[in-house]
Design a protein around this motif. Structure first.
Motif, PDB file in Angstrom:
ATOM      1  N   MET A 122       0.842  -1.185   0.000  1.00 23.13           N
ATOM      2  CA  MET A 122       0.000   0.000   0.000  1.00 23.13           C
ATOM      3  C   MET A 122       0.886   1.247   0.000  1.00 23.13           C
ATOM      4  O   MET A 122       1.478   1.605   1.022  1.00 23.13           O
ATOM      5  N   ASP A 123       0.986   1.903  -1.122  1.00 22.15           N
ATOM      6  CA  ASP A 123       1.881   3.045  -1.261  1.00 22.15           C
ATOM      7  C   ASP A 123       1.414   4.266  -0.471  1.00 22.15           C
ATOM      8  O   ASP A 123       2.206   5.191  -0.248  1.00 22.15           O
ATOM      9  N   ASN A 124       0.152   4.295  -0.063  1.00 20.78           N
ATOM     10  CA  ASN A 124      -0.373   5.469   0.652  1.00 20.78           C
ATOM     11  C   ASN A 124      -0.211   5.369   2.160  1.00 20.78           C
ATOM     12  O   ASN A 124      -0.639   6.267   2.886  1.00 20.78           O
ATOM     13  N   VAL A 125       0.403   4.282   2.659  1.00 21.70           N
ATOM     14  CA  VAL A 125       0.538   4.054   4.098  1.00 21.70           C
ATOM     15  C   VAL A 125       1.966   4.374   4.542  1.00 21.70           C
ATOM     16  O   VAL A 125       2.934   3.856   3.983  1.00 21.70           O
ATOM     17  N   THR A 126       2.082   5.226   5.563  1.00 28.93           N
ATOM     18  CA  THR A 126       3.369   5.550   6.172  1.00 28.93           C
ATOM     19  C   THR A 126       3.335   5.133   7.628  1.00 28.93           C
ATOM     20  O   THR A 126       2.411   5.508   8.364  1.00 28.93           O
ATOM     21  N   ILE A 127       4.326   4.356   8.062  1.00 31.81           N
ATOM     22  CA  ILE A 127       4.424   3.931   9.458  1.00 31.81           C
ATOM     23  C   ILE A 127       5.531   4.731  10.129  1.00 31.81           C
ATOM     24  O   ILE A 127       6.655   4.821   9.626  1.00 31.81           O
ATOM     25  N   ILE A 128       5.207   5.357  11.258  1.00 34.00           N
ATOM     26  CA  ILE A 128       6.159   6.145  12.038  1.00 34.00           C
ATOM     27  C   ILE A 128       6.262   5.498  13.409  1.00 34.00           C
ATOM     28  O   ILE A 128       5.276   5.425  14.140  1.00 34.00           O
ATOM     29  N   GLU A 129       7.448   5.030  13.750  1.00 36.46           N
ATOM     30  CA  GLU A 129       7.606   4.219  14.948  1.00 36.46           C
ATOM     31  C   GLU A 129       8.112   5.016  16.142  1.00 36.46           C
ATOM     32  O   GLU A 129       8.829   6.003  15.998  1.00 36.46           O
ATOM     33  N   SER A 130       7.703   4.532  17.315  1.00 35.50           N
ATOM     34  CA  SER A 130       8.267   4.967  18.601  1.00 35.50           C
ATOM     35  C   SER A 130       8.179   6.467  18.822  1.00 35.50           C
ATOM     36  O   SER A 130       9.136   7.104  19.265  1.00 35.50           O
ATOM     37  N   ARG A 131       7.028   7.053  18.524  1.00 39.37           N
ATOM     38  CA  ARG A 131       6.830   8.479  18.778  1.00 39.37           C
ATOM     39  C   ARG A 131       6.128   8.668  20.123  1.00 39.37           C
ATOM     40  O   ARG A 131       5.204   7.942  20.464  1.00 39.37           O
ATOM     41  N   SER A 132       6.537   9.656  20.858  1.00 42.93           N
ATOM     42  CA  SER A 132       5.915   9.981  22.141  1.00 42.93           C
ATOM     43  C   SER A 132       4.569  10.651  21.918  1.00 42.93           C
ATOM     44  O   SER A 132       4.250  11.104  20.809  1.00 42.93           O
ATOM     45  N   ASP A 133       3.784  10.739  22.993  1.00 43.35           N
ATOM     46  CA  ASP A 133       2.513  11.459  22.907  1.00 43.35           C
ATOM     47  C   ASP A 133       2.737  12.891  22.446  1.00 43.35           C
ATOM     48  O   ASP A 133       1.982  13.423  21.626  1.00 43.35           O
ATOM     49  N   ALA A 134       3.788  13.534  22.969  1.00 43.95           N
ATOM     50  CA  ALA A 134       4.058  14.930  22.611  1.00 43.95           C
ATOM     51  C   ALA A 134       4.410  15.056  21.133  1.00 43.95           C
ATOM     52  O   ALA A 134       3.972  16.007  20.464  1.00 43.95           O
TER      53      ALA A 134
END
Length: 206
Positions: free
Chosen positions: A1-13
């Protein structure tokens, strides 16, 4: 799925910063209200609290719950009541989800996901579909979650898909596995059906 970006290990802030940037851009690009839908549950509210620290014109924001338990808004299980407590003091409008309500197009649809692959209150037993003719449905999860044993009211898949951007915040290895399998098309749970039908950008914070 080319429209999906996964961003890992981000804090709530960090997630709140990202959401704020999206809202600021939308507020700058248009006049009038900016409408979003947001999830309930334990994960989103700390992020929302940090989001509200940002300097935005909250009086132009309209917030729709993606789903809610069918309880009075004063009940501790009500998502809408919690959203009112957070957003209304800042000047935002919070909508009560109703089967009679006309659902707008959302600038941003923020979603969580259960370990069973449900999104909003579209549980696997409800067999949600991207071509559902209704905008809002009342339903009963099966099994009923023991921590919230209530009927639900929920936006449907077409209502969620009528958005400029989809955003997921998903925490935990079990849910991450379900998400990865959905992106790969390895199951037919509600989250997989939504992602398969999504044409807009999808950002997944894990």
């Amino acid at each position: 799925m080319d429209n999906v970006t996964i961003i890992e290990s981000r804090s709530d802030a960090a997630i709140a910063d990202w959401l704020s940037a999206q809202l600021a851009e939308a507020l700058d690009e248009r006049e009038g209200p900016v409408t979003i839908t947001v999830p309930g549950g334990s994960t989103p509210f700390p992020i929302m609290e940090k989001l509200l620290d940002h300097d935005l014109d909250w009086t132009r924001l309209v917030v729709w719950p993606g789903d809610d338990r069918v309880v009075p808004e004063a009940h501790k299980a009500s998502n809408t009541g919690k959203l009112r407590d957070l957003f209304e003091p800042a000047g935002a409008e919070v909508v009560t989800l109703s089967e009679m309500e006309a659902v707008p197009r959302f600038t941003l649809a923020w979603l969580g996901m259960g370990a069973d692959g449900h999104i909003a209150s579209l549980f696997p037993n409800t067999d949600p579909k991207p071509d559902e003719p209704r905008s809002v449905v009342r339903l009963t999860p099966d099994p009923l979650p023991p921590e919230a044993p209530f009927d639900r009211i929920s936006l449907t898949m077409p209502s969620l898909l009528a958005s400029d951007r989809l955003v997921f915040v998903i925490r935990g290895d079990e849910k991450r596995t379900v998400l990865d399998q959905a992106i790969a098309g390895e199951h037919d749970l509600p989250v997989a059906r939504l992602l398969a039908a999504a044409k807009q950008p999808v950002t997944c914070f894990t």
